[in-house]
Design an enzyme around this catalytic site. Structure first.
Site, PDB file in Angstrom:
ATOM      1  N   HIS A  98      27.544  39.659  39.732  1.00  0.00           N
ATOM      2  CA  HIS A  98      28.007  38.468  40.454  1.00  0.00           C
ATOM      3  C   HIS A  98      29.466  38.176  40.129  1.00  0.00           C
ATOM      4  CE1 HIS A  98      28.004  34.356  42.099  1.00  0.00           C
ATOM      5  NE2 HIS A  98      28.674  34.037  41.000  1.00  0.00           N
ATOM      6  N   GLU A  99      29.824  38.251  38.845  1.00  0.00           N
ATOM      7  CA  GLU A  99      31.214  37.981  38.454  1.00  0.00           C
ATOM      8  C   GLU A  99      32.148  39.047  39.012  1.00  0.00           C
ATOM      9  OE1 GLU A  99      31.935  35.190  37.391  1.00  0.00           O
ATOM     10  OE2 GLU A  99      29.887  34.571  36.925  1.00  0.00           O
ATOM     11  N   HIS A 102      33.293  38.258  42.441  1.00  0.00           N
ATOM     12  CA  HIS A 102      34.489  37.422  42.541  1.00  0.00           C
ATOM     13  C   HIS A 102      35.765  38.269  42.443  1.00  0.00           C
ATOM     14  CE1 HIS A 102      32.412  33.670  42.710  1.00  0.00           C
ATOM     15  NE2 HIS A 102      31.869  33.792  41.508  1.00  0.00           N
ATOM     16  N   HIS A 106      38.694  38.608  45.241  1.00  0.00           N
ATOM     17  CA  HIS A 106      40.115  38.452  44.939  1.00  0.00           C
ATOM     18  C   HIS A 106      40.920  39.619  45.481  1.00  0.00           C
ATOM     19  CE1 HIS A 106      43.299  37.294  41.654  1.00  0.00           C
ATOM     20  NE2 HIS A 106      43.716  37.081  42.876  1.00  0.00           N
TER      21      HIS A 106
END
Length: 226
Positions: A98-99, A102, A106
């Site tokens: 999940h991280e 991100h 980006h």
């Protein structure tokens, strides 16, 4: 001033928020006890997911704490809590990916993430000033201060609302890549979904509380002008 009809809804939303926080911890702990068939640790899954998306220069670092996982857009670094970084459970791999979602957002300039980054400096200032303006406005019955406080508080609410699609999109990216790259089996997808959905609910509850509070302040402001 202190007791408003909207407070009942806010209390319900607050209870929902507490339940969501309890649920995310319980769900994380439950699926932390289930080893993932691929044997990947959170770090290994994150590193592989980054590399396969061309993000070789984005490091993955362990940080103390539990559920302290996050992506740092300033230093372009994925930081995983130690239980996630070192363990090879469904919870660990789900949170790690999940991280990384991100980080991928980006790199591809996902519009909602870009918007969140742009408004963050304004929100950071506005959210700190808004409570003082609202308190002063209510104490001195100054509608101008209340109105200004509402405007500043609206920035914080907008930030939380923008955060929702960012979080859901990161989870969606994570699940798709985890399946396509063979990090998890089809049977393990159920556990991944439970972990990610539980985490998402905390953001929904927080946004709901802020939105209801904003509606309350607007109602008070409107009534005071009448």
């Amino acid at each position: 001033m202190f007791f408003h009809p909207m407070d009942f809804l806010i209390i319900i939303a607050f209870i929902l928020s507490l339940w969501a926080q309890f649920r995310v911890r319980g769900t994380f702990n439950r699926w932390s006890e289930v080893p993932i068939n691929s044997g990947l640790t959170g770090y290994q899954a994150a590193r592989m997911m980054l590399d396969r998306n061309g993000l070789h220069d984005v490091p993955v670092e362990p940080v103390p704490g539990t559920l302290s996982d996050h992506y740092d857009p300033i230093h372009r670094t994925v930081r995983l809590s130690e239980p996630v970084y070192y363990e090879n459970s469904i919870s660990a791999v789900s949170v790690a990916c999940h991280e990384v979602g991100h980080a991928i957002q980006h790199s591809v300039h996902y519009p909602m993430l870009t918007l969140r980054h742009k408004i963050f400096p304004v929100v950071n200032i506005a959210s700190g000033i808004a409570p003082f303006l609202l308190i002063a406005g209510f104490l001195f019955q100054a509608t101008g201060l209340i109105g200004l406080g509402i405007l500043f508080f609206s920035c914080a609410v907008a930030f939380q609302l923008v955060t929702l699609p960012v979080e859901f999109n990161a989870s969606s990216r994570a699940r798709e890549i985890m399946i396509s790259e063979g990090f998890i089996t089809n049977e393990e997808e159920r556990g991944v979904a439970k972990v990610l959905n539980a985490a998402a609910l905390t953001y929904v509850a927080a946004a709901l509380i802020s939105l209801l509070e904003l509606v309350k302040y607007i109602m008070i402001f409107t009534q005071s002008r009448d």
